[in-house]
Motif scaffolding. Structure first.
Motif, PDB file in Angstrom:
ATOM      1  N   PRO A 218     127.443  79.061 123.887  1.00  0.00           N
ATOM      2  CA  PRO A 218     127.131  77.647 123.602  1.00  0.00           C
ATOM      3  C   PRO A 218     128.324  76.724 123.830  1.00  0.00           C
ATOM      4  N   LEU A 219     129.539  77.241 123.608  1.00  0.00           N
ATOM      5  CA  LEU A 219     130.717  76.408 123.835  1.00  0.00           C
ATOM      6  C   LEU A 219     130.853  76.043 125.308  1.00  0.00           C
TER       7      LEU A 219
ATOM      8  N   MET B   7     120.712  76.697 122.196  1.00  0.00           N
ATOM      9  CA  MET B   7     122.119  77.004 121.986  1.00  0.00           C
ATOM     10  C   MET B   7     122.458  77.222 120.516  1.00  0.00           C
ATOM     11  N   ALA B   8     121.743  76.553 119.610  1.00  0.00           N
ATOM     12  CA  ALA B   8     121.971  76.778 118.182  1.00  0.00           C
ATOM     13  C   ALA B   8     121.636  78.212 117.799  1.00  0.00           C
ATOM     14  N   GLY B   9     120.590  78.769 118.410  1.00  0.00           N
ATOM     15  CA  GLY B   9     120.238  80.161 118.150  1.00  0.00           C
ATOM     16  C   GLY B   9     121.325  81.120 118.595  1.00  0.00           C
ATOM     17  N   LEU B  10     121.955  80.829 119.717  1.00  0.00           N
ATOM     18  CA  LEU B  10     123.030  81.693 120.204  1.00  0.00           C
ATOM     19  C   LEU B  10     124.267  81.591 119.317  1.00  0.00           C
ATOM     20  N   ALA B  11     124.514  80.413 118.736  1.00  0.00           N
ATOM     21  CA  ALA B  11     125.619  80.273 117.789  1.00  0.00           C
ATOM     22  C   ALA B  11     125.364  81.101 116.531  1.00  0.00           C
TER      23      ALA B  11
ATOM     24  N   ALA C 212     112.318  78.267 114.936  1.00  0.00           N
ATOM     25  CA  ALA C 212     112.553  76.954 114.337  1.00  0.00           C
ATOM     26  C   ALA C 212     113.764  76.262 114.955  1.00  0.00           C
ATOM     27  N   LEU C 213     114.839  77.024 115.154  1.00  0.00           N
ATOM     28  CA  LEU C 213     116.044  76.438 115.732  1.00  0.00           C
ATOM     29  C   LEU C 213     115.802  75.930 117.149  1.00  0.00           C
TER      30      LEU C 213
ATOM     31  N   VAL D 222     117.249  86.423 116.771  1.00  0.00           N
ATOM     32  CA  VAL D 222     117.306  84.982 117.030  1.00  0.00           C
ATOM     33  C   VAL D 222     117.612  84.749 118.501  1.00  0.00           C
ATOM     34  N   SER D 223     118.588  85.476 119.014  1.00  0.00           N
ATOM     35  CA  SER D 223     118.974  85.342 120.417  1.00  0.00           C
ATOM     36  C   SER D 223     117.846  85.761 121.352  1.00  0.00           C
TER      37      SER D 223
END
Length: 440
Positions: free
Chosen positions: A96-97, A174-178, A166-167, A31-32
């Motif tokens: 992401p934070l 950033m959602a992918g990294l989470a 998709a993310l 994902v990342s």
């Protein structure tokens, strides 16, 4: 007094646990692999900077992995696996934070990606080293265990890009990294708490003479490191495999981290196309790996190995360079994935057969690191090639080099040993106390 060896009862739990942790952590990494390059491309517009991020992750991955083989053998792969995954989870979660807080300059991003790469190297190694012991406990053929390990990798390569594409398309990178952070955390928990006791303990200890003469401060480490290097240097087949895979890994790294994202952007297909092509390849690779798990121990390894590389290599590059319609691109990637599904089961079986268990962590670490040595440069070279000559010439040149590398390698006589089971005799000759290692 005569000591009677006790054979552990058959159990599939260790193998299932190792495979589950592998597929979870690798899914997050896949994902990342889509989210991070797309984030850099979207924020900088630079293929060169995208390649630099890949370099920042893969350089420590290779270097740290090369040096941690003795530690995996000494500390045990179980401890190494869950601790490194835990550190990766924390670091990946901070990206992401910090970005949300506006506190993520490019230099800090590179540093954090480097930390993740440094942890991934020994973490991946540790999980891999536990496969032969888990296969022993499950009482399954080594080819079947490595085939199932290949299936988990291919599942990650299927689910990860689909989720990542998709993310990124819907919510941003950033959602992918989470998701990557959560996957590392779950993989750490599986290894730490789900595996039965006794799996993944230390497989090697420093000799008493070395400990007394060199002390406790590293003499044993370097002795163990030299033992692994000496063994690998005397194995022509393993060295030939490493060189060939090293070149193809370099090309694949540039393909995945730079060439495919740039193709997706220039063709207006977007990040969803990256996920679609990778998922098509992954689904077909799962099928190939499942077949390999079932029948690989009956097939001629050398023939299957090079046929797999013929399908998995150059066609992917050339179809992107030809401006083919999307259905043709997906078809070629699927065929390539099917061929690639047979590669890792064969590579793993050859390695595990030829290397004695007490040396497995060291030799595996050195071999993997040498095979991955060009990966950090893959993104940089691909980015530079795109900037210098453009996407299409870079794709064609890479595809031709891939074909030449695998074709010429197949002519060397070392490959004849691939179908010989000499490695099984070597493992059988290893000391009984070390015959069942403490982990992978």
């Amino acid at each position: 007094m005569t000591t009677v060896a006790v054979t552990p009862a058959r159990s599939v739990r260790p193998l299932a646990g190792v495979l589950a942790a592998t597929v979870v952590s690798l899914t997050g990494t896949r994902v990342s692999a889509i989210a991070l390059p797309w984030f850099v491309l979207a924020t900088t517009g630079s293929a060169t900077m995208t390649g630099l991020v890949a370099f920042a992750e893969m350089t420590p991955y290779v270097l740290v992995k090369a040096l941690t083989g003795p530690l995996v053998d000494r500390l045990g792969p179980r401890v190494v696996s869950w601790t490194t995954d835990a550190v990766s989870a924390v670091t990946a979660g901070l990206i992401p934070l910090l970005h949300a807080l506006g506190m993520l300059p490019f230099g800090l991003l590179l540093a954090m990606v480097a930390v993740i790469g440094a942890m991934r190297g020994p973490g991946d190694l540790a999980k891999s080293v536990m496969v032969p012991e888990a296969a022993d406990r499950a009482q399954v053929p080594l080819e079947r265990a490595t085939g199932l390990s290949g299936v988990t990798e291919r599942l990650a390569s299927t689910v990860g890009p689909a989720v990542g594409g998709a993310l990124v398309a819907v919510t941003g990178p950033m959602a992918g990294l989470a998701v990557n952070a959560a996957s590392f955390a779950l993989g750490s928990l599986v290894i730490a708490f789900a595996l039965p006791r006794g799996i993944g303990r230390s497989a090697a200890a420093p000799a008493p003479a070395a400990a007394s003469e060199e002390g406790e401060q590293g003499g044993g480490y370097w002795r163990m490191f030299r033992e692994g290097f000496t063994f690998l240097r005397a194995e022509p087949l393993l060295l030939a495999l490493i060189v060939m895979v090293g070149i193809t890994n370099l090309l694949d790294a540039g393909f995945a981290t730079v060439l495919v994202p740039v193709w997706a952007r220039e063709s207006d297909n977007g990040p969803a196309a990256i996920g679609l092509t990778a998922s098509a390849a992954g689904i077909a690779a799962v099928a190939g790996s499942l077949i390999a798990a079932g029948v690989a121990h009956r097939l001629p390894r050398r023939t299957v190995f090079f046929a797999g590389f013929l399908l998995a290599g150059a066609p992917r590059y050339l179809v992107l360079a030809s401006d083919a319609p999307m259905w043709a691109v997906v078809t070629v990637f699927a065929v390539a994935g099917f061929g690639s599904g047979f590669l890792n089961p064969i590579l793993g079986a050859v390695l595990f057969e030829r290397v004695p268990r007490p040396l497995l962590g060291r030799v595996h670490a050195l071999g993997d690191s040498l095979a991955w040595a060009g990966v950090p440069l893959g993104g940089l070279l691909a980015g530079a090639a795109v900037a210098l000559v453009g996407l299409i010439p870079a794709l064609v040149a890479s595809g031709v080099l891939y074909f030449v590398t695998t074709g010429l390698a197949g002519l060397r006589r070392e490959w004849r040993e691939m179908d010989r089971r000499r490695g099984a005799e070597r493992v059988a000759d290893a000391p009984v106390a070390a015959a069942v290692p403490a982990g992978r």
